[in-house]
Scaffold this motif. Structure first.
Motif, PDB file in Angstrom:
ATOM      1  N   ASN A  97       0.580  -0.997  -0.264  1.00  0.00           N
ATOM      2  CA  ASN A  97      -0.185  -0.401   0.680  1.00  0.00           C
ATOM      3  C   ASN A  97       1.033   1.282   0.260  1.00  0.00           C
ATOM      4  O   ASN A  97       1.325   0.816   0.627  1.00  0.00           O
ATOM      5  CB  ASN A  97      -1.424   0.184   1.371  1.00  0.00           C
ATOM      6  CG  ASN A  97      -1.681   1.300   0.694  1.00  0.00           C
ATOM      7  OD1 ASN A  97      -1.875   1.666   0.603  1.00  0.00           O
ATOM      8  ND2 ASN A  97      -3.552   0.476   1.360  1.00  0.00           N
ATOM      9  N   ALA A  99       0.546   4.178   0.990  1.00  0.00           N
ATOM     10  CA  ALA A  99       0.256   4.783   2.317  1.00  0.00           C
ATOM     11  C   ALA A  99       1.218   4.527   3.319  1.00  0.00           C
ATOM     12  O   ALA A  99       2.032   5.427   4.484  1.00  0.00           O
ATOM     13  CB  ALA A  99      -0.877   4.379   3.342  1.00  0.00           C
ATOM     14  N   PHE A 100       2.361   3.509   3.322  1.00  0.00           N
ATOM     15  CA  PHE A 100       3.160   2.908   4.091  1.00  0.00           C
ATOM     16  C   PHE A 100       4.646   4.039   3.760  1.00  0.00           C
ATOM     17  O   PHE A 100       5.101   4.385   4.420  1.00  0.00           O
ATOM     18  CB  PHE A 100       4.310   1.786   3.991  1.00  0.00           C
ATOM     19  CG  PHE A 100       3.051   0.101   4.399  1.00  0.00           C
ATOM     20  CD1 PHE A 100       3.071   0.258   6.262  1.00  0.00           C
ATOM     21  CD2 PHE A 100       2.110  -0.151   3.730  1.00  0.00           C
ATOM     22  CE1 PHE A 100       2.419  -0.675   6.276  1.00  0.00           C
ATOM     23  CE2 PHE A 100       1.416  -1.180   4.577  1.00  0.00           C
ATOM     24  CZ  PHE A 100       1.585  -1.332   5.655  1.00  0.00           C
ATOM     25  N   ALA A 129      -2.616   5.544  11.205  1.00  0.00           N
ATOM     26  CA  ALA A 129      -1.502   4.071  11.400  1.00  0.00           C
ATOM     27  C   ALA A 129      -2.054   3.018  11.009  1.00  0.00           C
ATOM     28  O   ALA A 129      -2.156   2.679  10.707  1.00  0.00           O
ATOM     29  CB  ALA A 129      -0.021   5.116  11.512  1.00  0.00           C
ATOM     30  N   GLU A 131      -4.613   1.647  11.086  1.00  0.00           N
ATOM     31  CA  GLU A 131      -5.848   1.641  10.694  1.00  0.00           C
ATOM     32  C   GLU A 131      -5.271   1.071   9.594  1.00  0.00           C
ATOM     33  O   GLU A 131      -5.264  -0.254   8.692  1.00  0.00           O
ATOM     34  CB  GLU A 131      -7.016   3.089  10.058  1.00  0.00           C
ATOM     35  CG  GLU A 131      -7.813   3.631  10.876  1.00  0.00           C
ATOM     36  CD  GLU A 131      -8.236   4.528   9.984  1.00  0.00           C
ATOM     37  OE1 GLU A 131      -9.025   4.756   9.076  1.00  0.00           O
ATOM     38  OE2 GLU A 131      -8.967   5.001  10.973  1.00  0.00           O
ATOM     39  N   LEU A 132      -3.973   1.420   8.876  1.00  0.00           N
ATOM     40  CA  LEU A 132      -3.329   0.467   7.291  1.00  0.00           C
ATOM     41  C   LEU A 132      -2.890  -0.518   8.232  1.00  0.00           C
ATOM     42  O   LEU A 132      -2.393  -1.211   7.340  1.00  0.00           O
ATOM     43  CB  LEU A 132      -2.130   1.728   7.510  1.00  0.00           C
ATOM     44  CG  LEU A 132      -1.417   1.468   6.535  1.00  0.00           C
ATOM     45  CD1 LEU A 132      -1.768   0.812   5.352  1.00  0.00           C
ATOM     46  CD2 LEU A 132      -0.011   2.209   6.227  1.00  0.00           C
ATOM     47  N   TYR A 133      -2.394  -0.686   9.605  1.00  0.00           N
ATOM     48  CA  TYR A 133      -1.429  -1.512  10.116  1.00  0.00           C
ATOM     49  C   TYR A 133      -3.049  -3.108  10.116  1.00  0.00           C
ATOM     50  O   TYR A 133      -2.881  -3.979  10.048  1.00  0.00           O
ATOM     51  CB  TYR A 133      -0.593  -1.285  11.535  1.00  0.00           C
ATOM     52  CG  TYR A 133       0.442  -0.827  10.623  1.00  0.00           C
ATOM     53  CD1 TYR A 133       1.895  -1.210  10.847  1.00  0.00           C
ATOM     54  CD2 TYR A 133       0.541   0.722  10.015  1.00  0.00           C
ATOM     55  CE1 TYR A 133       3.065  -1.113  10.470  1.00  0.00           C
ATOM     56  CE2 TYR A 133       1.575   0.888  10.152  1.00  0.00           C
ATOM     57  CZ  TYR A 133       3.223   0.324  10.528  1.00  0.00           C
ATOM     58  OH  TYR A 133       4.679   0.644   9.860  1.00  0.00           O
ATOM     59  N   GLN A 136      -3.864  -5.412   7.563  1.00  0.00           N
ATOM     60  CA  GLN A 136      -3.155  -5.731   7.151  1.00  0.00           C
ATOM     61  C   GLN A 136      -2.899  -7.278   8.125  1.00  0.00           C
ATOM     62  O   GLN A 136      -2.482  -8.307   7.933  1.00  0.00           O
ATOM     63  CB  GLN A 136      -1.027  -5.588   6.488  1.00  0.00           C
ATOM     64  CG  GLN A 136      -1.740  -4.327   5.836  1.00  0.00           C
ATOM     65  CD  GLN A 136      -1.539  -4.909   4.504  1.00  0.00           C
ATOM     66  OE1 GLN A 136      -1.542  -5.901   4.553  1.00  0.00           O
ATOM     67  NE2 GLN A 136      -1.995  -3.912   3.770  1.00  0.00           N
ATOM     68  N   SER A 316      -3.376   5.369  -3.022  1.00  0.00           N
ATOM     69  CA  SER A 316      -4.758   4.815  -2.374  1.00  0.00           C
ATOM     70  C   SER A 316      -5.309   5.339  -1.330  1.00  0.00           C
ATOM     71  O   SER A 316      -4.437   6.578  -1.319  1.00  0.00           O
ATOM     72  CB  SER A 316      -3.875   3.831  -1.784  1.00  0.00           C
ATOM     73  OG  SER A 316      -3.297   4.085  -0.178  1.00  0.00           O
ATOM     74  N   GLU A 318      -5.854   4.993   1.710  1.00  0.00           N
ATOM     75  CA  GLU A 318      -5.455   5.486   3.082  1.00  0.00           C
ATOM     76  C   GLU A 318      -4.225   6.079   3.021  1.00  0.00           C
ATOM     77  O   GLU A 318      -3.479   7.100   3.896  1.00  0.00           O
ATOM     78  CB  GLU A 318      -4.852   4.317   3.828  1.00  0.00           C
ATOM     79  CG  GLU A 318      -5.727   2.511   3.697  1.00  0.00           C
ATOM     80  CD  GLU A 318      -6.235   2.022   3.111  1.00  0.00           C
ATOM     81  OE1 GLU A 318      -7.332   1.426   2.330  1.00  0.00           O
ATOM     82  OE2 GLU A 318      -5.859   2.501   1.464  1.00  0.00           O
ATOM     83  N   ALA A 319      -3.450   6.140   1.704  1.00  0.00           N
ATOM     84  CA  ALA A 319      -2.235   7.018   1.159  1.00  0.00           C
ATOM     85  C   ALA A 319      -3.128   8.506   1.851  1.00  0.00           C
ATOM     86  O   ALA A 319      -1.981   9.533   2.268  1.00  0.00           O
ATOM     87  CB  ALA A 319      -1.540   6.799   0.224  1.00  0.00           C
ATOM     88  N   LEU A 322      -3.790   9.642   5.234  1.00  0.00           N
ATOM     89  CA  LEU A 322      -2.514   9.831   5.809  1.00  0.00           C
ATOM     90  C   LEU A 322      -1.520  11.015   5.041  1.00  0.00           C
ATOM     91  O   LEU A 322      -0.904  11.798   6.026  1.00  0.00           O
ATOM     92  CB  LEU A 322      -1.252   8.542   5.841  1.00  0.00           C
ATOM     93  CG  LEU A 322      -1.280   7.722   7.070  1.00  0.00           C
ATOM     94  CD1 LEU A 322      -1.110   6.728   6.565  1.00  0.00           C
ATOM     95  CD2 LEU A 322      -1.089   7.968   8.104  1.00  0.00           C
TER      96      LEU A 322
END
Length: 337
Positions: A97, A99-100, A129, A131-133, A136, A316, A318-319, A322
Motif C-alpha cells: 500500500n 500509504a506505508f 497509521a 488503520e493501515l496496519y 494487514q 490509495s 489510506e495514502a 495519511l
C-alpha cells in the motif's frame, strides 16, 4: 467447616486461574540491524527492559541482521506467523500500500525526530497509521527515528540551486521522484556500489545514511562535502506485531512493551544526535565542508517534495488519509505555507 471449604475452593480456583492470567510468552522478532550496530545494542537493552519489567513473563527472541527472512519479507513473516513482530520499517511495505511511504519516510517533511514523534502521539498519527496496519492484520506499537540523513558530495551542496544537474546515488521510490522534479539526476543503485561510483566519478554524491554512519562507512575518505543537519530524509523504523499475538497479551504485558519501546525511541534519537554532533566536529577539523541549508532553501525543497507527496496520495485511500494528516500537522507546526 463450611467457611473452610469455601476458602479451600477459592484457593483451588485461584491456583488454576492464576497461571493463565500471568502466562509466560516468547515473542519472536526480526530486525535488520546487526548486534554490534548502535541501534542493535539499544534493541538488546529494550529486550532486557521488557524481560526485567515483566519479571520474566515476556521473553524476546530477537533475530538480528534479517537472519530468518529478507528484510523486505519481515512484515509478511509476522503476518503469517513465522515471526511474531517486525522491527524493520514501514517503508519496505509500499508495494502493499502506497500509504506505508507516509509512515516509513515522509521525505522533506519534519525537521527533527521530535516533530515527527509528536505527529504520531499528539497529531492524530497513531490512529491514522493504526488503520493501515490493522488492515494487514498487524498492530503498530511505535517508531524509532534516528534523525535526518545527510547527503554526501564531491562538490558543494550549499543550497537549493546546487541540486541542478547533481548526479547522486538514490534509493528507489519517492526520493527519486522528488529529486528529479527539482532538477537533480538521481541514479538508483545498490548500496554496495556507492564507493566505486564515487571514486570513478559516475556519481557526484550519495544518499547513504546519517552523518555519523557515513563516517563509519568511509564516505568522507572520498568526498569532502555534506549537508548537516540534513533535511531530505528521516526514516522511521517501527515495531509492529501480529495483531492476534498482540491481542493475546495481557494489558499489563502490552503496556510494558509499549513503555519500553518509547524509551528505546527516545534513546535512539538522542544517541544519534550526539554521534552526529561529534562526527560533524571531527569532519570540520579534517576539512570536510558541512552545509546547513537556510530556512528558505529548506522550504523550497519541501515545496518541491509536495509534488511527489500529492502523487503518492492518489495511490490509495489510506495514502490520501495519511498525507492529509501530515499536511494538517505540518501546517500547525508552521512548516507548510
Amino acid at each position: 467447616m463450611k467457611l473452610k471449604a469455601l476458602l479451600t475452593s477459592a484457593v483451588a480456583v485461584a491456583a488454576i486461574a492464576g497461571p493463565a492470567l500471568a502466562q509466560d510468552v516468547t515473542l519472536r522478532i526480526q530486525t535488520h540491524y546487526a548486534t554490534e550496530h548502535p541501534t542493535g545494542q539499544l534493541l538488546a537493552q529494550w529486550i532486557d527492559d521488557v524481560q526485567t519489567m515483566s519479571d520474566g513473563a515476556i521473553a524476546v527472541e530477537m533475530f538480528y541482521s534479517s537472519s530468518v527472512v529478507a528484510t523486505t519479507e519481515t512484515f509478511d513473516a509476522a503476518i503469517n506467523g513465522i515471526l511474531d513482530c517486525d522491527a524493520t520499517g514501514g517503508a519496505y511495505q509500499t508495494g502493499k500500500n502506497a500509504a506505508f511511504q507516509f509512515v516509513g519516510d515522509i521525505m522533506g517533511g519534519y525537521d527533527t525526530p521530535w516533530q515527527q514523534y509528536s505527529w504520531l502521539y499528539y497529531g492524530g498519527g497513531y490512529d491514522a497509521a493504526q488503520e493501515l496496519y490493522n488492515a494487514q492484520g498487524m498492530q503498530l506499537i511505535g517508531w524509532s527515528i534516528y534523525g535526518q540523513e545527510s547527503l554526501s558530495s564531491s562538490k558543494p551542496l550549499a543550497g537549493f540551486a546546487d541540486l541542478d544537474g547533481w548526479k547522486f546515488r538514490s534509493p528507489p521510490g519517492m526520493e527519486t521522484e522528488i529529486f528529479q522534479e527539482l532538477g537533480a539526476s538521481p541514479i538508483v543503485m545498490d548500496f554496495t556500489e556507492i564507493f566505486t561510483a564515487l571514486e570513478t566519478g559516475i556519481i557526484d554524491g550519495a544518499d547513504a545514511s546519517g552523518l555519523a554512519n557515513n563516517v563509519g562507512l568511509g564516505i568522507y575518505d572520498i568526498v569532502k562535502h555534506a549537508t548537516y543537519p540534513g533535511f531530505h530524509s528521516m526514516p522511521s523504523d517501527h515495531l509492529a506485531c501480529n495483531q492476534s499475538v498482540w491481542e493475546g497479551l495481557t494489558e499489563g504485558q502490552r503496556r510494558i512493551i509499549d513503555t519500553a519501546w518509547q524509551k528505546l525511541s527516545f534513546q535512539v534519537a538522542l544517541s544519534n544526535e550526539k554521534a552526529n554532533a561529534e562526527a560533524a566536529a571531527a569532519l570540520r577539523e579534517d576539512g570536510v565542508k558541512l552545509y546547513n541549508w537556510s530556512a528558505e532553501d529548506r522550504a523550497a525543497f519541501r515545496k518541491g517534495a509536495q509534488v511527489a507527496w500529492e502523487d503518492w496520495g492518489t495511490r490509495s485511500p489510506e495514502a490520501a488519509a495519511l498525507l492529509e494528516s501530515h499536511k494538517t500537522y505540518l501546517g500547525q507546526l508552521g512548516l507548510l505555507n
